[in-house]
Design a protein around this motif. Structure first.
Motif, mmCIF file in Angstrom:
data_model
loop_
_atom_site.group_PDB
_atom_site.id
_atom_site.type_symbol
_atom_site.label_atom_id
_atom_site.label_comp_id
_atom_site.label_asym_id
_atom_site.label_seq_id
_atom_site.Cartn_x
_atom_site.Cartn_y
_atom_site.Cartn_z
ATOM 1 N N TYR A 7 0.872 -1.166 0.000
ATOM 2 C CA TYR A 7 0.000 0.000 0.000
ATOM 3 C C TYR A 7 0.909 1.216 0.000
ATOM 4 O O TYR A 7 1.924 1.242 0.696
ATOM 5 N N TYR A 8 0.547 2.207 -0.799
ATOM 6 C CA TYR A 8 1.333 3.431 -0.919
ATOM 7 C C TYR A 8 0.394 4.607 -0.654
ATOM 8 O O TYR A 8 -0.626 4.753 -1.327
ATOM 9 N N SER A 48 -2.747 0.549 -4.141
ATOM 10 C CA SER A 48 -2.514 -0.791 -3.598
ATOM 11 C C SER A 48 -2.043 -1.633 -4.766
ATOM 12 O O SER A 48 -2.425 -1.390 -5.916
ATOM 13 N N GLY A 49 -1.198 -2.593 -4.473
ATOM 14 C CA GLY A 49 -0.673 -3.362 -5.583
ATOM 15 C C GLY A 49 -0.006 -4.650 -5.182
ATOM 16 O O GLY A 49 0.041 -5.016 -4.009
ATOM 17 N N THR A 50 0.500 -5.319 -6.210
ATOM 18 C CA THR A 50 1.233 -6.560 -6.033
ATOM 19 C C THR A 50 2.618 -6.409 -6.643
ATOM 20 O O THR A 50 2.835 -5.561 -7.512
ATOM 21 N N ALA A 58 6.204 -3.857 -10.044
ATOM 22 C CA ALA A 58 5.087 -3.489 -9.178
ATOM 23 C C ALA A 58 3.905 -3.069 -10.042
ATOM 24 O O ALA A 58 4.069 -2.289 -10.984
ATOM 25 N N TYR A 59 2.734 -3.616 -9.735
ATOM 26 C CA TYR A 59 1.487 -3.286 -10.431
ATOM 27 C C TYR A 59 0.574 -2.619 -9.404
ATOM 28 O O TYR A 59 0.247 -3.217 -8.381
#
Length: 176
Positions: A98-99, A108-110, A121-122
């Motif tokens: 989470y950024y 939010s990403g994976t 990073a997606y």
């Protein structure tokens, strides 16, 4: 005899202290690839002639007893900045993050690990007013440089990747 025992106890305590300090710096095995990313990095962005300079300072650190990696960054001493937590999500069987930003939006990403120095990073963007809904970035640690390439899905179209080179820095991340 007492001196020998005192020395032995002292050496044992020093060994235990050194072991404890070393284990305090370790990351969870799922985050091990980020160990060499830890520290502070700086990039001076390429800008068009006549435009003001842009400097990003980014700090990566061990967090939550090594169960997460925390990143902080600020652009131009706090004009813009953000904070992330990267961790392994057992339910998703994936690295997630989470950024949160000083501009009031978050992502939010994976993370997909490519190899021991590179990841992609997606991100899904929430609350951004500029039309950006997704971000894709590739980070590659090459010796003493961190290479980052970032594209944005803006108004339904992907932008050309922006390339940035980060080097180790002693500057501080600053928020206003």
């Amino acid at each position: 005899m007492k001196k020998t025992i005192t020395k032995l106890v002292t050496f044992m305590l020093m060994g235990i202290t050194l072991f404890a300090q070393a284990s305090d710096k370790q990351l969870d095995a799922k985050l091990a690839m980020f160990a060499d990313y830890l520290g502070t990095w700086q990039s001076n962005f390429t800008v068009a002639p006549g435009k003001p300079s842009v400097t990003d300072v980014s700090m990566w650190e061990r967090a939550l007893n090594g169960k997460a990696v925390r990143t902080l960054h600020s652009i131009n001493n706090g004009e813009y900045g953000g904070e992330s937590l990267i961790f392994f999500d057992k339910e998703k069987d994936s690295l997630v993050f989470y950024y949160f930003t000083t501009a009031g939006f978050y992502t939010s990403g994976t993370i997909e690990v490519i190899n021991e120095t590179q990841f992609v990073a997606y991100e899904d963007v929430s609350g951004n007013d500029s039309g950006i809904t997704k971000v894709k970035s590739t980070s590659d640690l090459q010796e003493d440089k961190l290479l980052v390439s970032t594209s944005y899905l803006k108004n339904g179209k992907w932008t050309e990747p922006e390339q940035r080179v980060y080097t180790k820095s002693d500057r501080k991340v600053i928020f206003k």
